[in-house]
Scaffold this motif. Structure first.
Motif, short mmCIF file in Angstrom:
data_model
loop_
_atom_site.label_atom_id
_atom_site.label_comp_id
_atom_site.label_asym_id
_atom_site.label_seq_id
_atom_site.Cartn_x
_atom_site.Cartn_y
_atom_site.Cartn_z
N ILE A 196 42.39 40.37 38.94
CA ILE A 196 43.79 40.49 39.39
C ILE A 196 44.48 39.14 39.30
O ILE A 196 45.63 39.05 38.81
CB ILE A 196 43.82 41.03 40.83
CG1 ILE A 196 43.30 42.47 40.87
CG2 ILE A 196 45.24 40.97 41.40
CD1 ILE A 196 43.13 43.02 42.28
N ASN A 197 43.83 38.10 39.76
CA ASN A 197 44.47 36.78 39.76
C ASN A 197 44.69 36.26 38.34
O ASN A 197 45.71 35.63 38.04
CB ASN A 197 43.63 35.80 40.56
CG ASN A 197 43.62 36.13 42.04
OD1 ASN A 197 44.62 36.63 42.57
ND2 ASN A 197 42.51 35.90 42.71
N GLU A 198 43.73 36.52 37.44
CA GLU A 198 43.90 36.07 36.05
C GLU A 198 44.99 36.88 35.35
O GLU A 198 45.81 36.34 34.60
CB GLU A 198 42.58 36.21 35.29
CG GLU A 198 41.51 35.23 35.77
CD GLU A 198 40.16 35.49 35.11
OE1 GLU A 198 40.11 36.40 34.25
OE2 GLU A 198 39.18 34.82 35.47
N ALA A 199 45.02 38.21 35.59
CA ALA A 199 46.01 39.07 34.94
C ALA A 199 47.42 38.78 35.44
O ALA A 199 48.39 38.92 34.69
CB ALA A 199 45.66 40.54 35.17
N SER A 200 47.56 38.39 36.71
CA SER A 200 48.89 38.12 37.25
C SER A 200 49.52 36.88 36.63
O SER A 200 50.74 36.75 36.58
CB SER A 200 48.82 37.95 38.77
OG SER A 200 48.05 36.79 39.10
N LEU A 201 48.67 35.96 36.16
CA LEU A 201 49.18 34.75 35.51
C LEU A 201 49.46 34.97 34.03
O LEU A 201 50.08 34.12 33.39
CB LEU A 201 48.17 33.61 35.68
CG LEU A 201 47.89 33.19 37.14
CD1 LEU A 201 46.82 32.12 37.18
CD2 LEU A 201 49.16 32.70 37.82
N SER A 202 48.99 36.07 33.50
CA SER A 202 49.22 36.37 32.08
C SER A 202 50.58 37.01 31.91
O SER A 202 51.07 37.74 32.77
CB SER A 202 48.13 37.32 31.56
OG SER A 202 48.45 37.76 30.26
N VAL A 206 51.34 37.96 44.19
CA VAL A 206 50.03 38.08 43.57
C VAL A 206 49.65 36.77 42.88
O VAL A 206 48.51 36.32 42.91
CB VAL A 206 50.01 39.25 42.57
CG1 VAL A 206 48.65 39.39 41.91
CG2 VAL A 206 50.36 40.55 43.28
N GLN A 207 50.65 36.14 42.24
CA GLN A 207 50.38 34.86 41.57
C GLN A 207 50.00 33.77 42.57
O GLN A 207 49.26 32.85 42.23
CB GLN A 207 51.62 34.44 40.77
CG GLN A 207 51.91 35.34 39.58
CD GLN A 207 53.18 34.96 38.85
OE1 GLN A 207 53.96 34.14 39.35
NE2 GLN A 207 53.39 35.52 37.68
N LYS A 208 50.51 33.87 43.80
CA LYS A 208 50.15 32.89 44.82
C LYS A 208 48.78 33.16 45.43
O LYS A 208 48.29 32.34 46.21
CB LYS A 208 51.22 32.88 45.91
CG LYS A 208 52.56 32.31 45.44
CD LYS A 208 53.57 32.32 46.57
CE LYS A 208 54.91 31.77 46.11
NZ LYS A 208 55.93 31.80 47.20
N GLY A 209 48.19 34.33 45.14
CA GLY A 209 46.83 34.58 45.57
C GLY A 209 46.69 35.37 46.86
O GLY A 209 45.86 35.02 47.71
N ASN A 251 53.87 39.55 39.85
CA ASN A 251 54.51 39.47 41.16
C ASN A 251 54.25 38.07 41.76
O ASN A 251 53.14 37.58 41.72
CB ASN A 251 53.93 40.54 42.08
CG ASN A 251 54.70 40.68 43.38
OD1 ASN A 251 54.72 39.78 44.21
ND2 ASN A 251 55.35 41.82 43.55
N PRO A 252 55.30 37.44 42.30
CA PRO A 252 55.10 36.08 42.85
C PRO A 252 54.02 36.02 43.92
O PRO A 252 53.27 35.05 43.99
CB PRO A 252 56.47 35.73 43.43
CG PRO A 252 57.44 36.58 42.66
CD PRO A 252 56.71 37.85 42.36
#
Length: 774
Positions: free
Chosen positions: A221-227, A260-263, A257-258
């Motif tokens: 999820i974290n890798e895909a959110s940055l893609s 999700v990107q923030k973790g 989503n911001p």
């Protein structure tokens, strides 16, 4: 098999991803996912050993840690799932003074023991310390959250826009409130994955497989959110797990989503973020105060994460976290008073068992009944009847859902077929547009910009597609011929049909060409467009010139012999010495009538070809009463009614004056009257003349064959005759009504026609009245 329960909140996403991506199978673990509406049910099933794992609130887990329970009934922590940047939201910006102590409020929360409840309670204490209000916290499933939030008595909601997407449309107290509680940048641990004691005792290695799969899902999820590529979500059918969300494509909420990107999905937990919420917080069930020092070891996942680092299966029972779960100091909950009655106690146990069965989807579970009249058996019979009633309702609803699903499948198939047909139709009509023999351009009705033009238009004008994108229709039309007809950038709601003959357009090489324009309004998408056809008129003008030249020559050639025929005919009629009998006189009369008819046709053809300048030189304008002319026309053409059963209704008002040429007015009346006689075989012919304010109205009506509505707008065109059997038998040139219209417009009047096929026609001519002084 590990039965894992989740809620329909987005906080369960790591579990869903692990299941959909097949991570559980990678670690040799067989897991089934079951969605339950509320955290309370998951906690009850975990404690009863009905399920092996589930998603629970972090505060509910802390609450369980302080209770004395056996290892089988105890709940064990697994891995963090979601941490939230909580804030407080409301439908409006209320002040502390707006809150009334006499009024009851409620706040929806996912669980009574949840960070959302703690934050809402702490926020209200800090926001209105001198004005405490009565607030009831209501356990609310995620699919009812928005509905409860919009109720009048709801004071607000503690959540974040990812868990509750509808909150982005409402007031966020974080934006205006200087409270440290809301302005904290830390993430509060919201939910975690927990295991039942029975699962830990029996499935040590499979538990490690579940933890490894979910840890891998959080990394995904974290890798895909940055893609920046959303295709990584395409193979995931997330909507079946989160049906309450507004959009059918849940990935649009998650992707990039911001939050999700923030973790927000992380297996790292900072327990210090709970300190502002747990400080001085009193749990009444265990009658103890939770302090940061007492909860820090309970939410410490370092030992579990270190064991998961090699990414290999292991027996979790070797870890101290799964050997002695709970706080160091535990307390017994308040006991339920069963009144020391075995029947009541058994009834409670049985009802609890059936309730847990229903939660797991076993709707056929029932209470055991005996054939006696004990109180508990009567209650069991009533409960069983209630369950049967619910099951029958559920069965009917399932049948209705199945029918709806079948209907939706059929509609989807039809929709797919319609989409294919629509695509084929679009391609077909685009082909017809592009390769039409007519030069066509599409024009924006608001701006006049040329949107598209076909091959014939580009070939005619020399413009390329790139050139047309920079032009408007007014740029290529010379002069202001359309500015008075079509106003761009104005109200274009009405349909427009417009023909403009003899218009000059500018070609790309700077030369000009004469064309006939035809505007037709069409609706493409939500905006109006004009379809403009360009027809070069050089060929039409040459044909008209040749036609007029031919008619003029023929008319002049016919006029000379007709003059001789009329002269000799008058001589024979006036010579009294010739011995005529009745039959001879009748023949002379027939010759005279046909000669007059031919002369009338010749005059009509000459009228079409005579130049306007010569007409103005020869015409004699005068003031006259139209009644004598009308009466003379009726008298001269009455012979056409012989052999027909006709009635006349003549009503003419005398004393009116009009300005014009008598001969031209007589032509108007003659053509209208002769048409009424020609096309009426029986019935009635009416000729009326009335006065109106500043005008007179001449009406000629009949009960003849009438005019087809499809040809109503063409009958005034030159040489046009309605294609019908009756018309071919009657004969004619198609010039009469064209001459009538041109003469009426020359005298400053208007002509109208009303007709119905098979019932007759009515022609009305309105001409302005004149006085001698004018």
């Amino acid at each position: 098999m590990i039965n894992l329960c989740i809620t329909s909140r987005i906080s369960s996403l790591p579990i869903v991803i692990a299941h959909l991506k097949g991570y559980f199978s990678e670690y040799e673990t067989n897991v089934s996912i079951q969605s339950i509406t509320h955290h309370k049910a998951i906690l009850a099933l975990l404690e009863a050993g009905r399920i092996e794992a589930g998603e629970i609130p972090s505060i509910a887990y802390l609450h369980e840690c302080f209770l004395k329970k056996s290892r089988i009934k105890r709940i064990y922590k697994g891995i963090p799932l979601y941490r939230s940047p909580l804030s407080y939201y409301s439908r409006f910006r209320f002040q502390a003074s707006d809150l009334s102590r006499s009024k009851g409020y409620f706040i929806p929360v996912p669980h009574f023991h949840s960070v959302e409840r703690l934050l809402a309670e702490k926020f209200l204490e800090d926001y209105a310390p001198k004005n405490p209000v009565k607030v009831r916290f209501m356990d609310t499933p995620s699919f009812l959250e928005e509905k409860e939030f919009l109720r009048p008595g709801c004071l607000g909601l503690a959540s974040d826009p990812l868990l509750s997407p509808f909150l982005k449309n409402y007031h966020d107290f974080r934006d205006e409130e200087a409270s440290p509680l809301l302005n904290s940048s830390g993430f509060i641990p919201s939910t975690l994955l927990a295991f039942s004691g029975d699962c830990i005792l029996k499935m040590g290695r499979q538990v490690s497989g579940v933890l490894l799969a979910i840890k891998k899902a959080i990394d995904f999820i974290n890798e895909a959110s940055l893609s920046s590529n959303p295709k990584v979500w395409d193979d995931l059918n997330l909507h079946q797990y989160y049906p309450h969300l507004r959009t059918s494509d849940v990935k649009n909420i998650i992707f990039a989503n911001p939050l999700v990107q923030k973790g927000v999905f992380s297996y790292e937990v900072n327990t210090d973020t709970l300190s502002p919420l747990l400080k001085d917080n009193y749990f009444r069930v265990i009658r103890r105060i939770m302090t940061p020092d007492t909860i820090r070891p309970l939410l410490n996942f370092e030992e579990i994460l270190e064991a998961l680092a090699p990414k290999k299966l292991f027996d979790v029972r070797k870890l101290s976290s799964f050997q002695s779960g709970g706080a160091k100091e535990q307390h017994a909950p308040s006991l339920i008073n069963y009144r020391k009655l075995n029947a009541i106690r058994h009834l409670i146990v049985d009802v609890n068992s059936v309730a847990l069965d229903v939660l797991q989807g076993n709707f056929q579970s029932r209470l055991n009944t005996e054939e006696n009249l004990l109180l508990d058996n009567r209650v069991k019979v009533i409960i069983n009847a209630m369950i049967d009633s619910f099951n029958s309702t559920f069965a009917m609803q399932k049948e209705e859902i199945a029918e709806l699903e079948n209907l939706i499948s059929i509609l989807e198939i039809k929709l797919d077929r319609s989409a294919v047909d629509l695509q084929y139709s679009e391609e077909k009509y685009r082909y017809l547009f592009e390769f039409s023999r007519e030069a066509i351009a599409l024009v924006d009705a608001d701006t006049g910009n040329i949107l598209e033009a076909n091959h014939q238009f580009r070939h005619l004008t020399g413009y390329t597609r790139a050139d047309l994108t920079k032009l408007t229709i007014e740029d290529i039309i010379i002069g202001e011929q359309i500015s008075s007809q079509i106003n761009f950038n104005q109200d274009n709601t009405q349909d427009t049909m417009l023909s403009l003959p003899d218009v000059n357009i500018l070609l790309k090489d700077g030369s000009t060409i004469g064309v006939d324009l035809s505007f037709a309004s069409i609706l493409l998408s939500p905006r109006k467009r004009y379809q403009v056809q360009f027809r070069p008129n050089s060929e039409r003008k040459e044909q008209e010139r040749l036609q007029h030249e031919f008619i003029s020559n023929v008319s002049h050639e016919l006029r000379s012999p007709m003059t001789n025929i009329r002269g000799y005919l008058e001589f024979f009629k006036s010579d009294k010495t010739l011995p005529y009998n009745a039959e001879h006189l009748n023949m002379l009369e027939v010759i005279d009538k046909n000669a007059k008819r031919l002369n009338f046709l010749i005059e009509n053809m000459l009228k079409l070809t005579t130049s306007r300048e010569k007409e103005r030189e020869d015409e004699v304008v005068e003031f006259f009463d139209p009644v004598p002319i009308i009466e003379d026309v009726i008298h001269m053409n009455s012979h056409l009614a012989k052999g027909k059963t006709l009635e006349w209704d003549i009503s003419l008002k005398k004393g009116l004056l009009i300005k014009g040429i008598r001969f031209e007015f007589s032509q108007i009346v003659t053509n209208l009257y002769i048409n009424a006689l020609k096309y009426t075989f029986k019935g009635k012919i009416s000729v009326t003349l009335i006065s109106l304010p500043n005008s007179m109205e001449l009406t000629v009506s009949d009960t003849g064959i009438g005019i087809d509505a499809n040809y109503k707008n063409q009958i005034f065109d030159r040489f046009f005759r309605i294609p019908s059997t009756d018309n071919r038998k009657i004969g004619g040139t198609g010039l009469g009504l064209s001459i009538v219209k041109s003469l009426v417009e020359k005298m400053g009047g208007e002509i109208y026609v009303e007709s119905k096929l098979g019932e007759g026609s009515t022609f009305k001519v309105s001409l302005p009245l004149a006085s001698i002084s004018s």
